[in-house]
Design an enzyme around this catalytic site. Structure first.
Site, PDB file in Angstrom:
ATOM      1  N   GLY A  11     -28.073  67.668 -34.621  1.00  0.00           N
ATOM      2  CA  GLY A  11     -28.485  66.169 -34.617  1.00  0.00           C
ATOM      3  C   GLY A  11     -29.481  66.191 -36.026  1.00  0.00           C
ATOM      4  CG  ASP A  38     -23.377  68.912 -20.795  1.00  0.00           C
ATOM      5  OD1 ASP A  38     -25.531  67.658 -20.466  1.00  0.00           O
ATOM      6  OD2 ASP A  38     -23.300  68.465 -20.304  1.00  0.00           O
ATOM      7  CB  ALA A  62     -32.355  61.500 -27.524  1.00  0.00           C
ATOM      8  CE1 TYR A  63     -25.029  57.186 -24.760  1.00  0.00           C
ATOM      9  CE2 TYR A  63     -26.493  55.469 -25.764  1.00  0.00           C
ATOM     10  CZ  TYR A  63     -25.542  55.529 -25.593  1.00  0.00           C
ATOM     11  OH  TYR A  63     -24.655  55.045 -25.537  1.00  0.00           O
ATOM     12  CB  THR A  64     -29.921  58.666 -30.661  1.00  0.00           C
ATOM     13  OG1 THR A  64     -28.728  58.944 -31.308  1.00  0.00           O
ATOM     14  CG2 THR A  64     -30.929  59.318 -30.122  1.00  0.00           C
ATOM     15  CG  ASP A 104     -40.510  52.340 -32.480  1.00  0.00           C
ATOM     16  OD1 ASP A 104     -39.453  52.975 -32.121  1.00  0.00           O
ATOM     17  OD2 ASP A 104     -39.824  51.326 -33.302  1.00  0.00           O
ATOM     18  CE1 TYR A 127     -32.934  56.041 -27.439  1.00  0.00           C
ATOM     19  CE2 TYR A 127     -34.696  54.619 -28.519  1.00  0.00           C
ATOM     20  CZ  TYR A 127     -34.066  55.562 -28.389  1.00  0.00           C
ATOM     21  OH  TYR A 127     -34.752  57.189 -28.964  1.00  0.00           O
ATOM     22  CE  LYS A 131     -35.766  59.083 -25.733  1.00  0.00           C
ATOM     23  NZ  LYS A 131     -34.898  60.468 -26.322  1.00  0.00           N
ATOM     24  CD1 TRP A 152     -37.834  51.707 -36.267  1.00  0.00           C
ATOM     25  CD2 TRP A 152     -38.137  50.919 -37.989  1.00  0.00           C
ATOM     26  NE1 TRP A 152     -38.037  50.465 -35.939  1.00  0.00           N
ATOM     27  CE2 TRP A 152     -37.737  50.249 -37.337  1.00  0.00           C
ATOM     28  CE3 TRP A 152     -38.143  50.635 -39.642  1.00  0.00           C
ATOM     29  CZ2 TRP A 152     -38.223  48.264 -37.452  1.00  0.00           C
ATOM     30  CZ3 TRP A 152     -38.466  49.041 -40.032  1.00  0.00           C
ATOM     31  CH2 TRP A 152     -38.992  47.882 -38.956  1.00  0.00           C
TER      32      TRP A 152
END
Length: 282
Positions: A11, A38, A62-64, A104, A127, A131, A152
């Site tokens: 990633g 995984d 991460a799932y982003t 954030d 999301y 987190k 960001w």
């Protein structure tokens, strides 16, 4: 020699760690992509830990996808929360320290000044909620951890706003960019470098920290700076927009206060425009 496992190595952030890993000859890095390790599969993780004898784990997995998380809530929580707990438990069992990244988006964006670590969280999208749950589960399980909330993220790697704007420049496309969200663009290379500095320093001030570049911007001003530094301000038309429609609700204001991280680690963090310029000109 410190043995360091980096998950999610393919990633954006993982790629930034790979890029600078050669600058740390005393670190033995083991980079594992999400397909190779995984983090939702605890039994396979146990085998990896048994073989690796890791001193540190840097979790970049991460799932982003903020938009898709609204319809894939179970998957987002499985990766960002349950799997984060798996890693914390295995770190605890194997005397390893954990670096984990949060966002954030754990805040609702109603503040009028930058958020500090102890401000009340109130995520307004799936999301952010996933987190935040990951933060909480790690803190319950493992004392020796660093959780870094950032914002960001962009770099020359992966999928991000910066690379999207560069692609639009190549396509000579007109840009309509929102002014309705304020945060801080953060060069992922700066974040990766900071993490390795922490590990090298052997600082034991574990806990939750905010790390982003200095200053604040809207997505519009971020795009404007990219055009300026790439020399495309005259060629590409950039329009302000305040009705950019998204599936997930986003915080209107999510600037992070970096006082704690600067004081604890005596860290001078680059201003966001200067860091962006250095990436473009490098």
């Amino acid at each position: 020699m410190k043995n360091i496992l980096v998950t999610g190595a393919n990633g954006q952030l993982g790629a930034c760690f790979k890029k600078i890993s050669g600058n740390y000859p005393d670190f033995n890095f083991v980079f594992k992509s999400s397909s190779e390790a995984d983090i939702t599969n605890k039994s396979k993780l146990q085998k990896l830990f048994a073989e690796g004898n890791f001193d540190w784990v840097i979790n970049c997995a991460a799932y982003t996808n903020v938009e898709k998380a609204e319809s894939e809530e179970e998957k987002a929580f499985k990766i960002n929360a349950e799997a984060a707990k798996h890693l914390a438990e295995l770190c605890n069992e194997n005397q390893a320290k954990l670096v984990h990244f949060s966002t954030d988006y754990v805040f609702d964006g109603k503040a009028e000044k930058p958020y500090i670590e102890t401000d009340k969280t109130n995520p307004i999208n799936v999301y952010g909620a996933s987190k935040l749950k990951g933060e909480q589960l790690i803190a319950e399980v493992l004392k020796e951890h660093f959780i870094l909330r950032t914002s960001w993220l962009y770099s020359e790697f992966g999928h991000n706003f910066y690379k999207t704007i560069l692609r639009k420049i190549d396509e000579k496309a007109e840009l309509n960019i929102t002014t309705s969200q304020t945060g801080t663009p953060t060069n992922a290379n700066d974040l990766a470098k900071f993490v390795l500095e922490i590990i090298a320093s052997e600082n034991k001030d574990f806990g939750l920290y905010h790390f982003s570049n200095i200053g604040e911007a809207t997505w519009y001003s971020f795009a404007k700076a990219i055009l300026e530094f790439t020399g495309n301000s005259e060629e590409i038309r950039l329009n302000e927009s305040n009705n950019f429609k998204t599936i997930a609700t986003r915080p209107e204001y999510s600037v992070l206060d970096k006082t704690k991280v600067q004081e604890k680690f005596h860290k001078k963090i680059p201003e966001w425009k200067m860091s962006l310029k250095s990436l473009i000109l490098s």
